[in-house]
Scaffold this active site. Sequence first.
Site, PDB file in Angstrom:
ATOM      1  N   GLY A  30     -14.786  -7.599 -12.744  1.00 19.07           N
ATOM      2  CA  GLY A  30     -13.949  -6.651 -12.024  1.00 19.07           C
ATOM      3  C   GLY A  30     -12.666  -6.263 -12.716  1.00 19.07           C
ATOM      4  N   GLY A  77       8.129   2.517 -10.691  1.00 20.81           N
ATOM      5  CA  GLY A  77       6.826   3.176 -10.648  1.00 20.81           C
ATOM      6  C   GLY A  77       5.964   2.611  -9.536  1.00 20.81           C
ATOM      7  N   HIS A 113      -8.499  19.288  15.012  1.00 21.87           N
ATOM      8  CA  HIS A 113      -7.232  18.975  15.676  1.00 21.87           C
ATOM      9  C   HIS A 113      -7.467  17.860  16.689  1.00 21.87           C
ATOM     10  CE1 HIS A 113      -3.378  19.574  17.708  1.00 21.87           C
ATOM     11  NE2 HIS A 113      -4.055  19.531  18.862  1.00 21.87           N
ATOM     12  N   ASP A 155      -7.826   2.125 -19.410  1.00 20.40           N
ATOM     13  CA  ASP A 155      -6.433   1.895 -19.805  1.00 20.40           C
ATOM     14  C   ASP A 155      -6.262   1.754 -21.308  1.00 20.40           C
ATOM     15  OD1 ASP A 155      -5.954   1.876 -17.126  1.00 20.40           O
ATOM     16  OD2 ASP A 155      -5.113  -0.140 -17.034  1.00 20.40           O
TER      17      ASP A 155
END
Length: 475
Positions: A42, A189, A453, A320
């Site tokens: 993971g 951040g 709505h 990343d």
Amino acid sequence: MNHLKSYDLVVIGSGPGGYVSAIRASQNGLRTALIEKYKTLGGACLNVGCIPSKSLLDSSKYFFLAQKEYHHHGIFFEKIFFDFQKMMNRKNQIIKQINNGIKYLMKKNRIDLFQGIATFKTKNILSISDTTSFQEKEQITFHNCIISTGSKPSKFQNLNFNIHNKIISSTDALYLHEIPKKLIIIGGGVVGLEIGSIFSRLGSKIIIIDSMNQIISNMDQSLSNVLKTILEKSFIKIYNSLSILDIISENPKEISVISIDKNDKKRKFTGDYCLVAIGRSPYTKNLGLKNIGIKTNSKGFIVVNDFLQCSINNIYAVGDVIGKKMLAHKAEEEGIHAVEHILGQKPCKINYNLIPSVIYTYPEVSSVGLTENEVKKHKIEHNIGIFPMKLLGRSHSSGCTDGFLKMISHKKTDQILGVHIIGEHASDMIMEATVAMEFFSSSEDIFRISHPHPTFSEAFKESALLNFEQQSIHM
């Protein structure tokens, strides 16, 4: 080399980009292996990032609401308290359940798992070493490889980071055994704001120090301004435009951060922990990239082309480790894209501008597309429609009236260029914007669509009408 196990695709790293690409490859008939350094699958997202932080954010949010808001609903408690260890145990159990789910998916899709450190010997051979002894256990061969080794929390250079275990990373913060009385966070951040929110709700005094002139500097400035106001109402102190000079400890129980502003005025902040949340750096340790000539840039990110191929064209990199937006869902898209290219398909080029970003504060923040500053910078003629959440019936019934939805569209074509939301369920609402923008929708398209709505999504319709006709029904 005939005795070595051979694979069509080997994936290094089992985070969202890694395990998703492995599944996609196996589903399309490629003999696939997945190598993971850690004992659990993971990646950072599941084990030390997205999932544990959201678990603790939800737990602390419920406690906060029970303290501050439930009495408005006629719900009262004789005594309210929290069990921090139970919160942590719940978080750990969620991680375990999802990890078991990924293991099941690997087995279901007949993906071979290897636990160890992967190192390139050649452009077609990987060595797998033991994580403790670093001794080579075996070698495997491959036709193609995807590097998905992720990132680690960034550190300041030339600063002492081992002071009485008081300087912590986001990983450490998610596994603390106590609630800090006073937590100093360097970095405004996503990580700093989310972890600050967790501990603020549980009683910590939070100080956030950021070098930029606004928090969440990668998002629209209007989101930053409103979020800062909301967080400061929750007793989170935020200081912008401060640079860090040093982190010192004058006694074992305290840590101090020395900062300086643009006018060279120094400030000292003292707490019992200091969380460094200044971003993340690519993790390529022990991969042996230089062994085969894989190029990295000045910041250490692996350089890839539009197909996510490295400088060696049978080796790809995703997530990343290649930079850009460091998001789990971005890594997944890249993993699938790389596999489809390996299969000889022609995947659509990834539109990084339309990968949504989310911050799970309360209320939530989400964003996709161009910011107001970006359209001005590119001198794009535009309209802006901003609809406050407090004008929605659903906001009042839910008890969260903070925030707004901001839509930016092209002045001449009416095409939606960006949507920025702060409010309840912003993480879910942003998908309407993302789908609309993927199909080049105009603000009129959104206005003409019936929205149920009462819902928060009505803010999207109202903002679209503001863009299209410069007027709104409910404002």
